[in-house]
Enzyme design. Structure first.
Site, PDB file in Angstrom:
ATOM      1  N   HIS A   1       0.860  -1.194   0.000  1.00 47.74           N
ATOM      2  CA  HIS A   1       0.000   0.000   0.000  1.00 47.74           C
ATOM      3  C   HIS A   1       0.894   1.242   0.000  1.00 47.74           C
ATOM      4  O   HIS A   1       1.023   1.945   1.015  1.00 47.74           O
ATOM      5  CB  HIS A   1      -0.853  -0.091   1.272  1.00 47.74           C
TER       6      HIS A   1
ATOM      7  N   GLU B   1      -0.948   1.363  -5.263  1.00 46.35           N
ATOM      8  CA  GLU B   1      -0.733   0.142  -4.486  1.00 46.35           C
ATOM      9  C   GLU B   1      -0.646  -1.076  -5.399  1.00 46.35           C
ATOM     10  O   GLU B   1      -1.512  -1.285  -6.243  1.00 46.35           O
ATOM     11  CB  GLU B   1      -1.879  -0.015  -3.484  1.00 46.35           C
TER      12      GLU B   1
HETATM   13  C1  BG6 Z   1      -6.923   2.207   0.551  1.00 46.44           C
HETATM   14  C2  BG6 Z   1      -8.376   1.849   0.459  1.00 46.44           C
HETATM   15  O1  BG6 Z   1      -6.162   1.202  -0.004  1.00 46.44           O
HETATM   16  O2  BG6 Z   1      -6.580   2.366   1.923  1.00 46.44           O
HETATM   17  C3  BG6 Z   1      -9.197   2.946   1.089  1.00 46.44           C
HETATM   18  O3  BG6 Z   1      -8.739   1.644  -0.900  1.00 46.44           O
HETATM   19  C4  BG6 Z   1      -8.749   3.176   2.527  1.00 46.44           C
HETATM   20  O4  BG6 Z   1     -10.585   2.622   1.048  1.00 46.44           O
HETATM   21  C5  BG6 Z   1      -7.244   3.432   2.526  1.00 46.44           C
HETATM   22  O5  BG6 Z   1      -9.450   4.275   3.063  1.00 46.44           O
HETATM   23  C6  BG6 Z   1      -6.660   3.663   3.904  1.00 46.44           C
HETATM   24  O6  BG6 Z   1      -6.967   2.605   4.737  1.00 46.44           O
HETATM   25  P1  BG6 Z   1      -6.543   2.652   6.262  1.00 46.44           P
HETATM   26  O7  BG6 Z   1      -7.106   1.434   6.895  1.00 46.44           O
HETATM   27  O8  BG6 Z   1      -5.028   2.643   6.286  1.00 46.44           O
HETATM   28  O9  BG6 Z   1      -7.112   3.925   6.814  1.00 46.44           O
END
Ligand code: BG6
Length: 296
Positions: free
Chosen positions: A161, A265
């Site tokens: 990510h 990502e």
């Molecule tokens: C992204 C998702 O990969 O991660 C989003 O597609 C999400 O929907 C974002 O809001 C952040 O996620 P988190 O759990 O780290 O707040």
């Protein structure tokens, strides 16, 4: 784990969490053992490429905001089990350091996560070994290899990510995904046809591009550089920027920080989930590189 090469120091980082500080000839990097989380990659002569929120939490119970969270073994909320941690347990787990070595001009760091009593008691109860290999150099290469050590098949989702630093997301475009159908998460769940042009950002963007192994390029016009992301073993790409309201709603994300980041990502999610038979393994790699911006 044998002694570390001089290019790697294991130190106490923010929140008292152990961090590896890596100094390769062409770049520096930081990797927290909490989540096997790359929080910094700075090629020589460049500004940081990997973005980290100034408001991030650093504690054993929270995911670090920014860097490269590893989402595994599911992505987003666990279908049918909303009580499970968003994006899986890997980014909340302590990973074991298994190897660090110099490899020519580059430095290789390898970390491992295996099933535990807690993961076996979770809604994803399988026996597995996940190995994360980071190669720090003029490029940043990250490989997540998952092995099925169970006696039954299993399916998982995964994402590297990656938060990327840009001068201004409103003057940024992402190429490589033209014409690729995607799930628009805010309006989903069905895929919509891909757009002909490069992706530009004018509002909340949260898209899962499916069935794509394409290399993407982030053209950071305000920052005067391009970040290339190539990948292997990955069939989905997620692009995310929270924009104004969602940034404000996150306690670990500065209200105005959304302008300076974009997530691209490298994933296998939804229809691109990975099925592994016992003793099989699967690898997914993301490679980042930076270049000066050329005119289109
Ligand atoms: C992204 C998702 O990969 O991660 C989003 O597609 C999400 O929907 C974002 O809001 C952040 O996620 P988190 O759990 O780290 O707040």
């Amino acid at each position: 784990m044998s002694t570390l090469p001089p290019s790697v120091r294991l130190e106490t980082g923010r929140g008292g969490l152990p961090v590896l500080r890596v100094s390769a000839l062409a770049a520096t990097a930081e990797i927290y053992l909490h989540g096997a989380h790359v929080t910094s990659w700075v090629p020589m002569g460049q500004r940081p490429v990997v973005w980290l929120s100034a408001a991030s939490r650093f504690d054993a119970d929270s995911a670090i905001r920014g860097g490269v969270p590893i989402c595994f073994p599911w992505f987003g909320a666990r279908a049918g089990h909303p009580e499970g941690p968003q994006h899986g347990f890997a980014r909340l787990s302590h990973w074991e350091l298994v190897d660090t070595r110099d490899q020519g001009d580059e430095v290789v760091v390898q970390l491992r996560l295996t099933d535990s009593e807690a993961t076996r008691a979770s809604d994803w109860p399988y026996m597995f070994a996940a190995t994360f290999t980071v190669v720090v150099g003029a490029q940043l290469s990250m490989t997540l290899e998952v092995m099925n050590r169970d006696t039954t098949e299993f399916t998982f989702e995964e994402a590297l990510h990656t938060y990327l630093a840009v001068g201004d997301v409103r003057a940024t475009e992402v190429s490589g995904l033209e014409g690729t159908p995607y799930v628009d998460r805010p309006t989903g769940p069905d895929p919509v046809p891909g757009e002909p042009g490069t992706a530009r950002f004018t509002d909340l963007t949260d898209r899962i591009y499916l069935a794509t192994a394409a290399r993407t390029t982030v053209r950071d016009v305000a920052g005067g550089r391009a970040i290339g992301i190539s990948k292997d073993g990955s069939d989905s790409t997620v692009v995310w920027n929270p924009w104004v309201d969602n940034a404000r709603a996150m306690a670990d994300f500065g209200d105005d920080e959304w302008t300076g980041m974009i997530c691209v990502e490298t994933c296998n999610v939804r229809d691109d989930s990975v099925l592994l038979e016992p003793d099989q393994s699967h690898s997914m790699t993301a490679r980042l590189e930076v270049s000066a911006l050329s005119t289109p």
